[in-house]
Motif scaffolding. Sequence first.
Motif, PDB file in Angstrom:
ATOM      1  N   ARG A   1      59.942  35.657  30.283  1.00 25.13           N
ATOM      2  CA  ARG A   1      59.439  36.971  29.921  1.00 25.13           C
ATOM      3  C   ARG A   1      58.432  37.425  30.965  1.00 25.13           C
ATOM      4  O   ARG A   1      57.675  36.622  31.528  1.00 25.13           O
ATOM      5  N   LEU A   2      58.428  38.718  31.249  1.00 24.16           N
ATOM      6  CA  LEU A   2      57.413  39.328  32.101  1.00 24.16           C
ATOM      7  C   LEU A   2      56.410  40.022  31.201  1.00 24.16           C
ATOM      8  O   LEU A   2      56.759  40.959  30.471  1.00 24.16           O
ATOM      9  N   GLU A   3      55.181  39.535  31.221  1.00 23.88           N
ATOM     10  CA  GLU A   3      54.132  40.119  30.389  1.00 23.88           C
ATOM     11  C   GLU A   3      53.710  41.460  30.961  1.00 23.88           C
ATOM     12  O   GLU A   3      53.494  41.611  32.166  1.00 23.88           O
ATOM     13  N   LEU A   4      53.576  42.440  30.099  1.00 20.26           N
ATOM     14  CA  LEU A   4      53.176  43.784  30.503  1.00 20.26           C
ATOM     15  C   LEU A   4      51.978  44.223  29.673  1.00 20.26           C
ATOM     16  O   LEU A   4      51.816  43.797  28.529  1.00 20.26           O
ATOM     17  N   PRO A   5      51.141  45.085  30.225  1.00 20.51           N
ATOM     18  CA  PRO A   5      50.002  45.579  29.435  1.00 20.51           C
ATOM     19  C   PRO A   5      50.449  46.665  28.469  1.00 20.51           C
ATOM     20  O   PRO A   5      51.519  47.258  28.626  1.00 20.51           O
ATOM     21  N   GLY A   6      49.643  46.931  27.484  1.00 22.71           N
ATOM     22  CA  GLY A   6      49.907  48.037  26.579  1.00 22.71           C
ATOM     23  C   GLY A   6      50.958  47.718  25.538  1.00 22.71           C
ATOM     24  O   GLY A   6      51.268  46.565  25.240  1.00 22.71           O
ATOM     25  N   ALA A   7      51.545  48.795  25.021  1.00 19.82           N
ATOM     26  CA  ALA A   7      52.457  48.639  23.887  1.00 19.82           C
ATOM     27  C   ALA A   7      53.731  47.899  24.260  1.00 19.82           C
ATOM     28  O   ALA A   7      54.366  47.269  23.411  1.00 19.82           O
ATOM     29  N   ALA A   8      54.136  47.978  25.512  1.00 24.47           N
ATOM     30  CA  ALA A   8      55.397  47.333  25.902  1.00 24.47           C
ATOM     31  C   ALA A   8      55.335  45.827  25.744  1.00 24.47           C
ATOM     32  O   ALA A   8      56.352  45.179  25.503  1.00 24.47           O
ATOM     33  N   ALA A   9      54.167  45.243  25.871  1.00 28.77           N
ATOM     34  CA  ALA A   9      53.917  43.815  25.661  1.00 28.77           C
ATOM     35  C   ALA A   9      54.643  42.939  26.674  1.00 28.77           C
ATOM     36  O   ALA A   9      54.029  42.279  27.485  1.00 28.77           O
ATOM     37  N   SER A  10      55.963  42.902  26.651  1.00 28.80           N
ATOM     38  CA  SER A  10      56.696  42.061  27.591  1.00 28.80           C
ATOM     39  C   SER A  10      58.161  42.469  27.571  1.00 28.80           C
ATOM     40  O   SER A  10      58.621  43.167  26.673  1.00 28.80           O
TER      41      SER A  10
ATOM     42  N   ALA B   1      47.778  47.566  36.645  1.00 27.33           N
ATOM     43  CA  ALA B   1      47.850  48.962  37.069  1.00 27.33           C
ATOM     44  C   ALA B   1      48.287  49.093  38.511  1.00 27.33           C
ATOM     45  O   ALA B   1      48.782  50.147  38.921  1.00 27.33           O
ATOM     46  N   THR B   2      48.107  48.048  39.287  1.00 26.03           N
ATOM     47  CA  THR B   2      48.523  48.078  40.698  1.00 26.03           C
ATOM     48  C   THR B   2      49.600  47.036  40.954  1.00 26.03           C
ATOM     49  O   THR B   2      49.659  46.424  42.018  1.00 26.03           O
ATOM     50  N   ASP B   3      50.470  46.835  39.964  1.00 28.20           N
ATOM     51  CA  ASP B   3      51.693  46.042  40.116  1.00 28.20           C
ATOM     52  C   ASP B   3      51.408  44.607  40.539  1.00 28.20           C
ATOM     53  O   ASP B   3      52.036  44.068  41.448  1.00 28.20           O
ATOM     54  N   GLY B   4      50.456  43.993  39.850  1.00 26.64           N
ATOM     55  CA  GLY B   4      50.112  42.616  40.175  1.00 26.64           C
ATOM     56  C   GLY B   4      50.814  41.574  39.334  1.00 26.64           C
ATOM     57  O   GLY B   4      50.550  40.382  39.505  1.00 26.64           O
ATOM     58  N   LEU B   5      51.711  41.992  38.438  1.00 26.77           N
ATOM     59  CA  LEU B   5      52.362  41.043  37.534  1.00 26.77           C
ATOM     60  C   LEU B   5      53.814  40.837  37.945  1.00 26.77           C
ATOM     61  O   LEU B   5      54.554  41.787  38.156  1.00 26.77           O
TER      62      LEU B   5
ATOM     63  N   GLY C   1      68.679  33.415  36.152  1.00 26.57           N
ATOM     64  CA  GLY C   1      69.308  33.942  37.344  1.00 26.57           C
ATOM     65  C   GLY C   1      68.727  35.262  37.806  1.00 26.57           C
ATOM     66  O   GLY C   1      69.369  35.995  38.563  1.00 26.57           O
ATOM     67  N   ALA C   2      67.513  35.603  37.355  1.00 25.47           N
ATOM     68  CA  ALA C   2      66.888  36.869  37.713  1.00 25.47           C
ATOM     69  C   ALA C   2      65.413  36.642  38.025  1.00 25.47           C
ATOM     70  O   ALA C   2      64.844  35.572  37.769  1.00 25.47           O
ATOM     71  N   LEU C   3      64.780  37.644  38.588  1.00 25.34           N
ATOM     72  CA  LEU C   3      63.330  37.680  38.744  1.00 25.34           C
ATOM     73  C   LEU C   3      62.880  39.073  38.344  1.00 25.34           C
ATOM     74  O   LEU C   3      63.685  40.015  38.296  1.00 25.34           O
ATOM     75  N   ALA C   4      61.595  39.233  38.048  1.00 27.73           N
ATOM     76  CA  ALA C   4      61.108  40.522  37.559  1.00 27.73           C
ATOM     77  C   ALA C   4      59.738  40.828  38.140  1.00 27.73           C
ATOM     78  O   ALA C   4      58.942  39.924  38.428  1.00 27.73           O
ATOM     79  N   PHE C   5      59.469  42.110  38.272  1.00 22.58           N
ATOM     80  CA  PHE C   5      58.183  42.584  38.782  1.00 22.58           C
ATOM     81  C   PHE C   5      58.059  44.048  38.394  1.00 22.58           C
ATOM     82  O   PHE C   5      58.954  44.613  37.745  1.00 22.58           O
ATOM     83  N   THR C   6      56.951  44.677  38.770  1.00 29.93           N
ATOM     84  CA  THR C   6      56.784  46.095  38.473  1.00 29.93           C
ATOM     85  C   THR C   6      56.586  46.882  39.757  1.00 29.93           C
ATOM     86  O   THR C   6      56.048  46.380  40.741  1.00 29.93           O
ATOM     87  N   LEU C   7      57.020  48.131  39.725  1.00 31.29           N
ATOM     88  CA  LEU C   7      56.760  49.103  40.777  1.00 31.29           C
ATOM     89  C   LEU C   7      56.257  50.365  40.089  1.00 31.29           C
ATOM     90  O   LEU C   7      56.944  50.919  39.236  1.00 31.29           O
ATOM     91  N   CYS C   8      55.047  50.786  40.420  1.00 32.22           N
ATOM     92  CA  CYS C   8      54.404  51.907  39.715  1.00 32.22           C
ATOM     93  C   CYS C   8      54.410  51.642  38.216  1.00 32.22           C
ATOM     94  O   CYS C   8      54.600  52.551  37.407  1.00 32.22           O
ATOM     95  N   GLN C   9      54.236  50.374  37.852  1.00 34.41           N
ATOM     96  CA  GLN C   9      54.180  49.851  36.481  1.00 34.41           C
ATOM     97  C   GLN C   9      55.502  49.971  35.722  1.00 34.41           C
ATOM     98  O   GLN C   9      55.545  49.768  34.509  1.00 34.41           O
ATOM     99  N   VAL C  10      56.583  50.255  36.412  1.00 37.36           N
ATOM    100  CA  VAL C  10      57.914  50.229  35.796  1.00 37.36           C
ATOM    101  C   VAL C  10      58.523  48.862  36.067  1.00 37.36           C
ATOM    102  O   VAL C  10      58.641  48.456  37.230  1.00 37.36           O
ATOM    103  N   PRO C  11      58.905  48.101  35.030  1.00 38.49           N
ATOM    104  CA  PRO C  11      59.493  46.784  35.262  1.00 38.49           C
ATOM    105  C   PRO C  11      60.864  46.878  35.909  1.00 38.49           C
ATOM    106  O   PRO C  11      61.688  47.720  35.550  1.00 38.49           O
TER     107      PRO C  11
END
Length: 837
Positions: A758-767, A26-30, A773-783
């Motif tokens: 894969r970037l694991e996400l909570p809820g229905a989105a799953a991942s 919820a606070t963009d820790g993934l 050649g990329a990296l991923a993270f969330t901002l305000c829970q938007v990947p």
Amino acid sequence: RPDALAAAVEADVAAGAARLRALVAATDGLQRSADGEAAAHHTANVLFNDLRGGLFAHGHDVPAADLAAFVARSNREVHRRHATLLAALPALAPRQEVLARLATAGDPDLERLALEYLPLTFSRRHGDPSRPWNSFDIQVRDDRGGQRLAYQGNWRDLFQNWEALSLSHPEFVEGMIARFVDASTADGHNPYRISSDGIDWEVPEPGRAWSAIGYWGDHQLVYLVRLLERSRDLHPERLPALLERPIFTYADVPYALAPLRQLLADPHRTIAFDEVRHRRALERAGRMGADGRLLHGPGGLHRVTLLEKLLVPALAKLAALVPEGGVWMNTGRPEWNDANNALVGWGLSVVTLCHLERYLAFLPPLLAPLRGRAVLLSPEVAAWAEATRAALARFEGALSGPAVSDADRLAVMEALGEPASGYRAGLYRDGLSAPAPAPLAPLLELVERATAVVRRSIAANRRPDGLFHAYNLLAPRSPAPGVGVERLPVMLEGQVAALGTRLVEPAEAGRILDALRASPLWREDQRSYLLYPDRDLPRFLEKNVVPEAALAAAPLLRRLLERGDNRIVARDAEGRLRFDAALHHAGPCREALLALRAEGVPGVDDAAVAQVLGVYEQVFHHRAFTGRSGSMFAYEGLGSVYWHMVAKLLVAVQEQALRAAAAGAPAALQRHLRDHALAIRDGLGGVRKGPGGWGAFPLDPYSHTPAHGGARQPGMTGQVKEELLARLVELGVLVRQGRIVFQAALVRRAELLAAPGRLELPGAAASIEVPAGALAFTLCQVPIVVQEAAAPRLQVTWRDGRITEAAGTRLDAAASAAVLGRTGEVQRIDAHLPLPA
């Protein structure tokens, strides 16, 4: 049965792990990066920041029942007047919708309480159990087992962690600002603790060593200006809309800061506790709720504009300005850094001076739309501001020369301090009058003049080695009137503060960082920086040795020895002169001298007493004693790396690197600042050192690393806030003027995945899939997926299946608002960016 118990424990552990994962998500820790250790360390930082500052329980939504309960706890009459309106709110609704509905009531107190309401959970006070005022519990359930929304904390702990929390919940940043200013006082300071139930202050407890009162130092400025800057970046229209709204309040903390003459006479006894005001505030709170602890006048609560709330703390710091020295630490409490708490009294803070410069630099653009207007101010505040402006104008010549004389320094202190003393005396006695229109032009001139004086004073604190002083000492001159400035050893905190000003440009920042790396603050084994240079302390018998020359400097000592009177000084078995052991500071020494005078001992006049006290200070140099940093070997002590300050250094250097990139600075300078930022990051914490070099579990944040062992005190450190700010910059994301901007100046290629993941996400989105050649993270829970490209291009995937693309690095206004508003409309962002060489 044992197997049933084991199953139950296993289920509890699994449920707890799921809750913690949801908390950090919820606070963009993934994150997903080729640097797995950095991503795991970020997760730990997010978790510990949540544990310190709390977590917004419902995203950007406001629970109506808890809001109504908060209003009732704060002001029963306001709740009674608007119970029907509060009851008609949806059970859970977006914050902006709730604010708009409640604003229709036209009640400034309801509007204020709604604005500062923060539905946080899982928050607690400072966790150091060795401090008796820090007992706490984390309350997440009410008496009926339902969710409890509450927060509690020391002033600095909450506001520093809320700054990072606002990255994930931008909608509440103005609420944080409202909570901050509404809890600050009309004399320019703040209580030491706030909670969802109101404010709290320290009360004298005779006989208890830990009992003390006093106002905190620089927290009014540095935390506030960073929240203000965050609001400007997220919602550029909101602060201007609040500037002239008379809905804000003052805390009525029952302290009285002494007049200037008393401050100069004894800067260690500067705060008086007003028992009458204390009882009156508690009685009001008993009748009306937490608002009873706020400043009242004949007509009830004293309400002022946000502009006045922003003006008063700046005036308070200017009232304590010592030209070329810093801001006088005379309010009985230390600066941000507890290690310097013993400097309170004679200490001068260049650190706070730097924070004041940044604060003053923020104000003109904010106030510019009001030029040519009159604004509402309490008449007493307007008079204080005008007297401060006039004093700065009167001494412009003395303050703009190559150096300020001791006599002029004292004259400026008096010209700035006396109006503040008069203002405080009237405030404590009569309160404030109803706000009235006052011209804005003199206030803008005040800010301009103050900025110039502050910048010249900061520049005067450049050291010959290219670094900056952090703290100085006020040195009264006698018999000629005047005050001097004495310098203390170099400190890391001074470099961090200077780098954070608008005075230091990127090119100079590079030179400061080079000098810092070559200074005694560098600690090779940790590849990082000490808070203070290490040094050898004198052994016990080497202390309290009075030089023989003192007998000439203070002839009274010689005469006492000749009389055989050893009550002040005596010779030990080896013939060395020492002060009597009972004279453990200058106070008892003075009392002993006055006792000699009362007995009729000849020659104990005022001049002789001053001479002996001068020798005493020469021997012990108590004024220069900083506290734990001068006597301990852990925490913020000798030889220790204090990781929170190193993290602050990282944030300051990143800011300079971004300024260089935005200004199109030469590529060599941009590379130079980037290299420093990456080196500070690599030395910060245990991720790059492993358990052997770190001396602890390498992924967790720790408070400090002493010279004699590994990292100490895991988790509960303000460092986590700074690292969260820094991490987003490292991933290439900024927010400017309400738009999400991608700036790859500090992104590392080494973080790009070598193979798909894969970037694991909570809820229905799953991942989501993250390509090689990329990296991923969330901002305000938007990947967000970042990958290298020859030309910048942004791609937005919307909830309805649309995909929009645009060249460049700035997300459009609609997509930015959707992400920052946590609306759920944006499902994913792909940023294709050129990365630095």
